[in-house]
Design an enzyme around this catalytic site. Structure first.
Site, mmCIF file in Angstrom:
data_model
loop_
_atom_site.group_PDB
_atom_site.id
_atom_site.type_symbol
_atom_site.label_atom_id
_atom_site.label_comp_id
_atom_site.label_asym_id
_atom_site.label_seq_id
_atom_site.Cartn_x
_atom_site.Cartn_y
_atom_site.Cartn_z
ATOM 1 N N HIS A 17 57.478 63.008 15.713
ATOM 2 C CA HIS A 17 56.573 62.056 16.529
ATOM 3 C C HIS A 17 55.414 63.076 16.478
ATOM 4 O O HIS A 17 54.284 62.705 16.364
ATOM 5 C CB HIS A 17 57.249 62.522 18.060
ATOM 6 C CG HIS A 17 58.683 61.246 18.103
ATOM 7 N ND1 HIS A 17 59.426 61.841 18.714
ATOM 8 C CD2 HIS A 17 57.978 60.143 17.651
ATOM 9 C CE1 HIS A 17 60.143 61.028 18.949
ATOM 10 N NE2 HIS A 17 59.565 58.874 18.408
ATOM 11 N N LYS A 41 67.194 51.660 26.944
ATOM 12 C CA LYS A 41 68.095 52.947 25.924
ATOM 13 C C LYS A 41 68.527 53.748 26.911
ATOM 14 O O LYS A 41 69.378 54.710 25.783
ATOM 15 C CB LYS A 41 66.552 52.922 25.088
ATOM 16 C CG LYS A 41 66.145 52.731 23.702
ATOM 17 C CD LYS A 41 65.694 53.407 23.151
ATOM 18 C CE LYS A 41 65.180 52.935 21.375
ATOM 19 N NZ LYS A 41 64.137 54.116 21.334
ATOM 20 N N ARG A 94 58.074 54.609 9.734
ATOM 21 C CA ARG A 94 59.466 55.427 8.886
ATOM 22 C C ARG A 94 59.544 55.221 7.348
ATOM 23 O O ARG A 94 59.775 55.637 6.250
ATOM 24 C CB ARG A 94 60.614 56.186 9.933
ATOM 25 C CG ARG A 94 60.098 56.993 10.609
ATOM 26 C CD ARG A 94 61.397 57.328 11.630
ATOM 27 N NE ARG A 94 61.419 55.999 12.145
ATOM 28 C CZ ARG A 94 62.919 55.863 12.508
ATOM 29 N NH1 ARG A 94 63.663 56.968 12.834
ATOM 30 N NH2 ARG A 94 63.018 54.602 13.487
ATOM 31 N N SER A 132 65.499 60.198 16.971
ATOM 32 C CA SER A 132 65.746 60.947 18.550
ATOM 33 C C SER A 132 67.526 60.917 18.583
ATOM 34 O O SER A 132 68.543 61.300 18.861
ATOM 35 C CB SER A 132 65.096 60.344 20.445
ATOM 36 O OG SER A 132 63.558 60.378 19.127
HETATM 37 N N1 COA Z 1 59.001 60.490 13.477
HETATM 38 C C1 COA Z 1 60.820 60.545 13.895
HETATM 39 N N2 COA Z 1 61.709 60.047 14.952
HETATM 40 C C2 COA Z 1 60.692 58.233 14.989
HETATM 41 C C3 COA Z 1 59.496 58.309 14.673
HETATM 42 C C4 COA Z 1 58.840 59.442 13.693
HETATM 43 N N3 COA Z 1 57.366 59.511 13.194
HETATM 44 N N4 COA Z 1 59.196 57.134 14.638
HETATM 45 C C5 COA Z 1 59.748 57.063 15.457
HETATM 46 N N5 COA Z 1 60.999 57.006 15.755
HETATM 47 C C6 COA Z 1 62.372 57.065 16.282
HETATM 48 C C7 COA Z 1 62.161 57.656 17.135
HETATM 49 O O1 COA Z 1 63.178 58.755 17.722
HETATM 50 C C8 COA Z 1 63.163 56.515 18.396
HETATM 51 O O2 COA Z 1 64.780 56.773 17.752
HETATM 52 P P1 COA Z 1 66.102 56.100 19.317
HETATM 53 O O3 COA Z 1 65.867 54.493 18.055
HETATM 54 O O4 COA Z 1 66.916 56.795 18.534
HETATM 55 O O5 COA Z 1 65.527 56.958 20.185
HETATM 56 C C9 COA Z 1 62.725 55.339 17.209
HETATM 57 O O6 COA Z 1 62.594 55.693 16.093
HETATM 58 C C10 COA Z 1 62.495 54.072 17.564
HETATM 59 O O7 COA Z 1 61.609 54.633 18.575
HETATM 60 P P2 COA Z 1 60.134 54.903 19.169
HETATM 61 O O8 COA Z 1 59.071 55.102 18.444
HETATM 62 O O9 COA Z 1 60.175 55.827 20.699
HETATM 63 O O10 COA Z 1 59.793 53.265 20.071
HETATM 64 P P3 COA Z 1 60.573 52.540 20.640
HETATM 65 O O11 COA Z 1 61.647 51.790 20.126
HETATM 66 O O12 COA Z 1 61.601 53.353 20.931
HETATM 67 O O13 COA Z 1 59.523 52.459 21.554
HETATM 68 C C11 COA Z 1 58.238 50.993 23.061
HETATM 69 C C12 COA Z 1 59.157 51.341 21.994
HETATM 70 C C13 COA Z 1 59.051 51.988 24.022
HETATM 71 C C14 COA Z 1 57.359 51.294 22.779
HETATM 72 C C15 COA Z 1 57.577 49.292 23.114
HETATM 73 O O14 COA Z 1 59.795 49.136 23.544
HETATM 74 C C16 COA Z 1 57.924 49.320 24.434
HETATM 75 O O15 COA Z 1 56.358 48.877 24.451
HETATM 76 N N6 COA Z 1 57.656 48.869 25.656
HETATM 77 C C17 COA Z 1 57.630 48.684 26.692
HETATM 78 C C18 COA Z 1 57.705 47.017 27.088
HETATM 79 C C19 COA Z 1 56.437 46.668 26.550
HETATM 80 O O16 COA Z 1 55.883 45.894 26.646
HETATM 81 N N7 COA Z 1 57.672 45.346 25.558
HETATM 82 C C20 COA Z 1 56.866 44.170 24.644
HETATM 83 C C21 COA Z 1 56.623 45.023 23.530
HETATM 84 S S1 COA Z 1 56.411 44.064 22.304
#
Ligand code: COA
Length: 170
Positions: A17, A41, A94, A132
């Site tokens: 991140h 989550k 990724r 994560s």
């Molecule tokens: N390096 C390491 N890990 C990474 C990464 C990177 N560059 N990019 C993503 N990841 C990992 C994260 O650690 C995470 O791991 P986990 O699933 O084990 O926790 C996973 O990839 C994806 O996580 P992240 O990038 O944090 O996205 P998310 O899926 O947790 O979050 C939101 C998504 C919060 C942006 C999305 O759900 C959202 O917008 N929510 C708000 C409600 C909304 O608007 N919904 C409609 C969306 S269309």
């Protein structure tokens, strides 16, 4: 002024991140790092802890002059982006397995707020394997996490899983 928003659950923030944050911060006038509540989550760290960890590590990782803000939000990402006057959503990719999910999210966000663009940055190949969830599994089994997260985050992970720090432990 171009304001970008980098949303995620950040449970916890990883080197992967941070790589995206540092690169995105250099590309825009201001970067908002938006920590989602993410009820689905069931995060290990509460939202205040996740925001605080990012603030602490960014104080070291970004120059003082860099224009950024760490926020917490609950609800729609595009609404938070509008509230923060951001016109760009940053997401890291990724691998191809991220692509389908990201395509769906970008499509939905575009429908909800057509003038907000999603911009993808390729994660550094060093971090392609990181997530994560995997890091939490390592910490839960008392493995070292310093290669995957900054030392401050590693220490917070250690404390979360240290049985001697549990309430009622002797
Ligand atoms: N390096 C390491 N890990 C990474 C990464 C990177 N560059 N990019 C993503 N990841 C990992 C994260 O650690 C995470 O791991 P986990 O699933 O084990 O926790 C996973 O990839 C994806 O996580 P992240 O990038 O944090 O996205 P998310 O899926 O947790 O979050 C939101 C998504 C919060 C942006 C999305 O759900 C959202 O917008 N929510 C708000 C409600 C909304 O608007 N919904 C409609 C969306 S269309």
């Amino acid at each position: 002024m171009k304001i970008a928003i980098f949303p995620g659950t950040f449970d916890p923030v990883t080197w992967g991140h941070l790589d995206i944050i540092i690169r995105a911060a250099a590309m825009f006038d201001k970067l908002i790092i938006a920590v989602a509540q993410s009820h689905e989550k069931v995060p290990l760290f509460d939202i205040n802890e996740r925001v605080e960890m990012i603030q602490v590590v960014l104080r070291e990782a970004l120059p003082v002059s860099q224009n950024y803000e760490v926020t917490g939000f609950d609800g729609l990402l595009v609404q938070h982006a509008l509230d923060m006057q951001a016109s760009i959503i940053i997401r890291g990719l990724r691998s191809v397995s991220d692509f389908d999910y990201e395509l769906q999210m970008a499509g939905m966000n575009q429908r909800l707020a057509p003038h907000i663009e999603t911009v993808f940055l390729m994660a550094h190949e060093r971090y392609h394997f990181l997530s994560s969830t995997l890091i939490k599994s390592v910490a839960k089994c008392y493995g070292q996490t310093v290669d995957f997260v900054p030392p401050y985050v590693a220490e917070n992970l250690r404390r979360k899983f240290d049985p001697s720090l549990k309430e009622g432990a002797v």
